[in-house]
Design a protein around this motif. Structure first.
Motif, mmCIF file in Angstrom:
data_model
loop_
_atom_site.group_PDB
_atom_site.id
_atom_site.type_symbol
_atom_site.label_atom_id
_atom_site.label_comp_id
_atom_site.label_asym_id
_atom_site.label_seq_id
_atom_site.Cartn_x
_atom_site.Cartn_y
_atom_site.Cartn_z
ATOM 1 N N THR A 317 36.231 31.637 23.463
ATOM 2 C CA THR A 317 35.769 32.566 22.434
ATOM 3 C C THR A 317 35.793 33.994 22.957
ATOM 4 O O THR A 317 36.206 34.925 22.253
ATOM 5 N N TYR A 386 38.604 30.432 14.688
ATOM 6 C CA TYR A 386 38.151 29.155 14.142
ATOM 7 C C TYR A 386 39.228 28.429 13.347
ATOM 8 O O TYR A 386 39.155 27.205 13.195
ATOM 9 N N ARG A 413 29.280 24.098 16.257
ATOM 10 C CA ARG A 413 29.927 25.323 15.777
ATOM 11 C C ARG A 413 29.898 25.472 14.254
ATOM 12 O O ARG A 413 30.509 26.400 13.714
ATOM 13 N N ASP A 416 29.414 28.947 12.533
ATOM 14 C CA ASP A 416 30.581 29.822 12.670
ATOM 15 C C ASP A 416 31.729 29.341 11.792
ATOM 16 O O ASP A 416 32.466 30.155 11.219
ATOM 17 N N ILE A 417 31.911 28.019 11.706
ATOM 18 C CA ILE A 417 32.975 27.469 10.860
ATOM 19 C C ILE A 417 32.725 27.843 9.400
ATOM 20 O O ILE A 417 33.641 28.277 8.683
#
Length: 818
Positions: A317, A386, A413, A416-417
């Motif tokens: 990331t 992503y 995650r 964030d997704i």
């Protein structure tokens, strides 16, 4: 006022602040112990901004008189230590020192070294040497508070000072370490936010919050509802003391519930603090802004980009969001961790993870918003990251050695997704949003994230479906890709609707998908049923609706189509369904398609895909009255689910089948069966798994076997002995189910050594060759393509060392005769 306060904290204020510390008794005791150790001469108290490093330092110094360092080993005994004089303590606040020279001038002034010291150039000379000469052999603890800005400038000087002054001990508070050999680090973490005894308010963070609420309002927040809000507020603030204190002072005109909602929107209340508090301690942004001067340009830019992340951060990331090489990313990541701006988030699937505390993320996100071009680039990089993450996850979830890692990463995650998907949708990139979600289908299913994901997927499906006619006219090439994404999305949404038992929604979604993927089927006479993937789902829809004839016809057609396309995975799915339909119709050869499906799935080397097929095989064998074989088969399925992960629906299905197939026995066996059913029921209710015939059969089995001295059998099933109070995890349920000893193995007849190397499919083909069938006839009989039969026959002849079909026939016939 701020400048006066920044030069030092008056001792009586330190005592007041110490008395109001919460949850730091263990840290205070440990610091006192460390400072009493004669071998530790340089100690740095480090931690994030606002964690309370200075308050902890002053609490330690106010509570304890530190004995002088021993002159000899004999003086280190407890009696000798008690008799030794105490060391002198000098506290120096370096908050306003912005340079090396200013820092040592402040230290010199605190030590009483006058401006006219007689040194050439006065205090402008070699200050560390002058200070070292002044300290000499004195027993001294030099506490350098708020050293954050000058810590990178002092390591060499402090190391030299410790060498020159053998009885000097130095104590620093700083977000970053000195990184010298003699240094001992004491990291200070935020306060724990978890309740100790399960009661709201029973945590150090909540006690600090209540202590800092204004006296006019404190009595209003002591009931359970407000305490629950406060506990959640402290969790949103990551237990950071400064953030908790500031937020607590906002209580009054604003309720705790409103504060909680504001924090969840990313809004942090920053009200005025007491007048005797330095500006940098009046809010987390104030503390961070003060410390930003110690950051390099690259570190500041990376922090702003990382602030767009909702969850933890790994090395990849950092690389992608920072546009850095792997080596650069490692160096920047390490620097931010050492400066207490990134904190450890443990390990996910064995890899280290880091995160920004919520208040820190909000500060740097606000900074990012001040430069729209940089902000747009950061969010674009986040979205791209992503998209690539989902593509990698799709392949990783199928690889046995990577599956566990991706199953752990995807739920971690998800915030964030969701953010990436939302930005794709807001930008009108709905096809990409659909592809991203579908790539994660397996992990979403395992973690029961489909209900919340379905609504997100529906938004893109609706938008893309309405825009497709116009796109077909203006951009036909792009429209074709979007049409494929839409068809896949509708098909997947239909499968999700089938899984939750919503047949009407499934019918609508699959019909719309079929309209986009027309593939006429002469065997069914339906010219718009879609390709084989959609047909399999429509076959399952017909099966659940009770139309076994249509279900079997559709499943059989899908098998032929998948075989023609050499789609092993799709053919295996169709054969699983075909076997279930035939078993429900009482066909004696119902398990044959499943055996072929298992052979195909094993060829893919995806052991996680075997478990559902084995559960189906166990159910078919149950329907055929082969209970013992069914129990062995479902135990194998549960072992695979435990090892490779499975969805709650798959685990419930396996447990229910195990209950139905479990051998009869004594009270221990019955109790184990009841506990398996109790866990299956708890999982089904918690994860809202549809109740199918397999679960209903397990319920009937348990109701039949349970003694019922009072009430009806159905009432007794509701309160099974050993039912867990909370819903178990799928893994714990499988572990308990497999704790029963397996049945004794059944001895099978010795296989002819010349045929032992053949797979079940190859055995079938060899036997049909011995019957005189041609390749085309074999293909029609086994529902395979002729090409597949030829390929298998070549393998048979190679393994049996046969030059022709005649030799294969002779070997098979001799085996049959023997």
């Amino acid at each position: 006022m701020d400048q006066l306060m920044d030069r030092g904290i008056h001792p009586d204020l330190r005592l007041t602040r110490d008395a109001r510390l919460h949850g730091r008794e263990q840290e205070i005791a440990e610091l006192i112990r460390i400072l009493s150790e004669p071998g530790i001469r340089l100690l740095t108290v480090t931690g994030p901004a606002g964690v309370g490093k200075s308050a902890l330092l002053h609490a330690v110094l106010a509570r304890t008189a530190f004995p002088a360092a021993p002159a000899a080993a004999a003086d280190a005994t407890p009696a000798a230590r008690a008799a030794r004089p105490t060391a002198e303590v000098v506290v120096v606040d370096l908050a306003l020192a912005g340079s090396r020279t200013a820092a040592w001038r402040t230290v010199a002034a605190a030590l009483g070294i006058a401006e006219d010291s007689g040194v050439p150039g006065g205090l402008g000379g070699c200050l560390p040497d002058l200070i070292g000469a002044a300290i000499g052999e004195r027993e001294l603890i030099l506490a350098l508070d708020n050293s954050d800005l000058v810590a990178p400038m002092l390591p060499a000087d402090i190391a030299a000072l410790l060498r020159r002054c053998p009885r000097l001990r130095t104590l620093l508070t700083s977000r970053s370490s000195l990184n010298v050999y003699a240094e001992h680090l004491f990291p200070v973490a935020p306060l724990p936010v978890a309740d100790r005894n399960g009661e709201p308010g029973d945590s150090d963070a909540v006690r600090l919050f209540l202590d800092r609420v204004g006296a006019h309002y404190r009595s209003d927040v002591l009931h359970s509802g407000e305490l629950r809000d406060i506990a959640e507020i402290c969790a949103e603030l990551d237990g950071l003391p400064l953030a908790i204190e500031v937020t607590a002072r906002a209580v009054g005109a604003v309720s705790t519930g409103a504060l909680l909602m504001a924090l969840r929107r990313g809004e942090y209340p920053y009200t005025s603090r007491p007048l005797d508090v330095p500006a940098r301690h009046q809010s987390v942004p104030g503390a961070l802004a003060w410390g930003d001067r110690a950051l390099s340009t690259g570190e500041g830019a990376l922090l702003r980009r990382l602030a767009v992340c909702e969850t933890s951060i790994d090395l990849l990331t950092v690389q992608r969001l920072g546009d850095l090489s792997r080596t650069q990313a490692m160096c920047r990541l390490d620097a931010l961790v050492r400066k207490s701006l990134l904190v450890s988030a443990g390990r996910v699937a064995g890899e280290p993870e880091f995160r920004l505390l919520g208040a820190v993320r909000a500060y740097y996100r606000e900074q990012l918003a001040g430069t729209p071009g940089e902000e747009a680039e950061a969010y674009d990089r986040h979205t791209d990251h992503y998209i690539r993450f989902a593509a990698a996850a799709e392949g990783g979830l199928r690889a046995p050695d990577e599956r566990a890692r991706w199953l752990a990463l995807v739920p971690a995650r998800m915030p964030d997704i969701r953010a990436a998907v939302r930005r794709l949708q807001d930008a009108g990139r709905h096809a990409e949003a659909i592809r991203l979600l579908l790539a994660l289908d397996d992990a979403l299913t395992v973690h029961n994230l489909l209900p919340e994901t379905a609504a997100v997927l529906t938004r893109s499906l609706t938008a893309l479906e309405s825009a497709l006619p116009d796109r077909s006219a203006t951009a036909p090439d792009a429209a074709e890709a979007e049409r494929a994404a839409l068809a896949d999305g509708l098909r997947t949404a239909g499968s999700w609707a089938l899984a939750r038992g919503d047949l009407a929604a499934a019918e609508s979604l699959l019909s719309r998908a079929a309209g986009l993927d027309r593939c006429p089927d002469p065997h069914i006479g339906d010219g718009s049923h879609g390709g084989p993937q959609i047909t399999v789902l429509r076959a399952e829809l017909a099966r659940q609706a009770g139309d076994a004839g249509t279900a079997e016809a559709r499943a059989l057609w899908a098998v032929v189509e998948f075989d023609a396309r050499r789609d092993v995975r799709g053919a295996a799915t169709a054969r699983r369904l075909l076997a279930r339909v035939r078993a429900e119709r009482g066909a004696p050869d119902a398990e044959e398609p499943l055996l072929l499906a298992l052979e195909d799935l094993r060829s893919l080397q995806e052991p996680h895909a075997l478990a559902p097929a084995l559960v189906d095989l166990a159910r078919v064998r149950l329907a055929l009255g082969r209970t013992e074989e069914a129990y062995r088969t479902v135990r194998e399925a549960m072992e695979l689910l435990l090892l490779h992960g499975g969805s709650p629906a798959e685990v419930v299905g396996a447990l229910a089948t195990a209950v139905s197939a479990a051998p009869d026995g004594g009270s221990a066996e019955r109790q184990h069966m009841q506990r398996m059913f109790a866990m299956a029921r708890a999982l089904r209710e918690h994860h809202q798994v549809a109740c199918d015939e397999g679960f209903a059969a397990a319920r009937r089995r348990v109701a039949t076997d349970l003694p019922c001295p009072g009430g009806t059998r159905s009432e007794r099933v509701v309160a099974l002995p050993g039912t867990p109070a909370d819903c178990p995890s799928p893994q714990s349920a499988l572990t308990l189910a497999l704790s029963a000893p397996p049945p004794a193995p059944v001895e099978e007849p010795q296989e002819d050594p010349r045929l032992a190397g053949l797979t079940p499919r190859q055995h079938q083909i060899a036997e049909l060759v011995a019957e005189g069938m041609t390749n085309r006839q074999i293909a029609r009989t086994l529902e395979l393509s002729e090409w597949t039969v030829v390929n298998h026959l070549r393998q048979v002849m190679t393994k049996l060392e046969c030059p022709s079909r005649v030799h294969v026939t002779r070997i098979v016939q001799r085996r049959a005769a023997g």
